[in-house]
Design a protein around this motif. Sequence first.
Motif, PDB file in Angstrom:
ATOM      1  N   LEU A  36     -23.197  68.257 -15.221  1.00 23.69           N
ATOM      2  CA  LEU A  36     -22.983  68.236 -13.774  1.00 23.69           C
ATOM      3  C   LEU A  36     -22.780  69.646 -13.243  1.00 23.69           C
ATOM      4  N   SER A  37     -22.099  70.493 -14.012  1.00 24.20           N
ATOM      5  CA  SER A  37     -21.867  71.863 -13.545  1.00 24.20           C
ATOM      6  C   SER A  37     -23.110  72.727 -13.696  1.00 24.20           C
ATOM      7  N   MET A  38     -24.005  72.402 -14.642  1.00 21.72           N
ATOM      8  CA  MET A  38     -25.197  73.229 -14.853  1.00 21.72           C
ATOM      9  C   MET A  38     -26.380  72.781 -14.005  1.00 21.72           C
ATOM     10  N   LEU A  39     -26.607  71.488 -13.939  1.00 20.35           N
ATOM     11  CA  LEU A  39     -27.789  70.975 -13.246  1.00 20.35           C
ATOM     12  C   LEU A  39     -27.488  70.736 -11.777  1.00 20.35           C
ATOM     13  N   ARG A  40     -28.491  70.818 -10.985  1.00 19.00           N
ATOM     14  CA  ARG A  40     -28.367  70.578  -9.551  1.00 19.00           C
ATOM     15  C   ARG A  40     -29.414  69.538  -9.163  1.00 19.00           C
ATOM     16  N   PRO A  41     -29.074  68.242  -9.341  1.00 20.63           N
ATOM     17  CA  PRO A  41     -30.104  67.213  -9.144  1.00 20.63           C
ATOM     18  C   PRO A  41     -30.626  67.110  -7.721  1.00 20.63           C
ATOM     19  N   LEU A  42     -29.790  67.342  -6.711  1.00 21.29           N
ATOM     20  CA  LEU A  42     -30.301  67.260  -5.335  1.00 21.29           C
ATOM     21  C   LEU A  42     -31.276  68.395  -5.051  1.00 21.29           C
ATOM     22  N   GLU A  43     -31.033  69.565  -5.628  1.00 19.74           N
ATOM     23  CA  GLU A  43     -31.964  70.664  -5.469  1.00 19.74           C
ATOM     24  C   GLU A  43     -33.283  70.361  -6.181  1.00 19.74           C
ATOM     25  N   ILE A  44     -33.199  69.688  -7.333  1.00 19.59           N
ATOM     26  CA  ILE A  44     -34.419  69.313  -8.061  1.00 19.59           C
ATOM     27  C   ILE A  44     -35.227  68.311  -7.230  1.00 19.59           C
ATOM     28  N   ILE A  45     -34.554  67.327  -6.645  1.00 18.69           N
ATOM     29  CA  ILE A  45     -35.248  66.354  -5.801  1.00 18.69           C
ATOM     30  C   ILE A  45     -35.887  67.044  -4.597  1.00 18.69           C
ATOM     31  N   PHE A  46     -35.159  67.973  -3.959  1.00 16.70           N
ATOM     32  CA  PHE A  46     -35.702  68.700  -2.807  1.00 16.70           C
ATOM     33  C   PHE A  46     -36.918  69.524  -3.219  1.00 16.70           C
ATOM     34  N   ARG A  47     -36.846  70.206  -4.363  1.00 18.62           N
ATOM     35  CA  ARG A  47     -37.976  71.020  -4.808  1.00 18.62           C
ATOM     36  C   ARG A  47     -39.179  70.139  -5.145  1.00 18.62           C
ATOM     37  N   TYR A  48     -38.946  68.964  -5.702  1.00 18.58           N
ATOM     38  CA  TYR A  48     -40.040  68.051  -6.016  1.00 18.58           C
ATOM     39  C   TYR A  48     -40.709  67.540  -4.733  1.00 18.58           C
ATOM     40  N   ILE A  49     -39.905  67.186  -3.737  1.00 22.53           N
ATOM     41  CA  ILE A  49     -40.456  66.669  -2.484  1.00 22.53           C
ATOM     42  C   ILE A  49     -41.247  67.745  -1.750  1.00 22.53           C
ATOM     43  N   THR A  50     -40.757  68.985  -1.753  1.00 25.90           N
ATOM     44  CA  THR A  50     -41.400  70.060  -0.995  1.00 25.90           C
ATOM     45  C   THR A  50     -42.384  70.871  -1.832  1.00 25.90           C
TER      46      THR A  50
END
Length: 139
Positions: free
Chosen positions: A96-110
């Motif tokens: 949880l401290s290393m990964l940023r899942p919302l940023e990954i989802i945003f990068r995938y969408i855009t």
Amino acid sequence: MIFRAASAGQLLPRFSLLLLLQLTLHALISKQSILDLGIPEAYERISFALLLVCFAINLAGYSLLIALYRYSVQTIFNRQLPPTLRDSLPSFSVHLSMLRPLEIIFRYITSSWRVLPDIIVLGEVRCGTTSLCQHLADS
């Protein structure tokens, strides 16, 4: 775990805290509208819509985080998943401290809107890739 990650600037733990706050506020608004204290019904609808949006963001983020956690433990680190939830909490908090899942989802969408590089230079250490990149940038 969530407070530490939220204070580090990660979005998913912040949305988790926001979900708890929104749930509390919605409960207060619903209780006051039941008691006819003069709160318009539109506020209750807006509060419920915000609660659903926040819940959907949390669900998507934690679903991706759990999938990435399972993948990294089994594939990258070549380990078996801990047998119980209690055993997996320390390593899950590190993820949880290393990964940023919302940023990954945003990068995938855009991803379709971002520009791809014209050239990719690959090479070993000390084989002249930096010089080649400088030469290409100058010409």
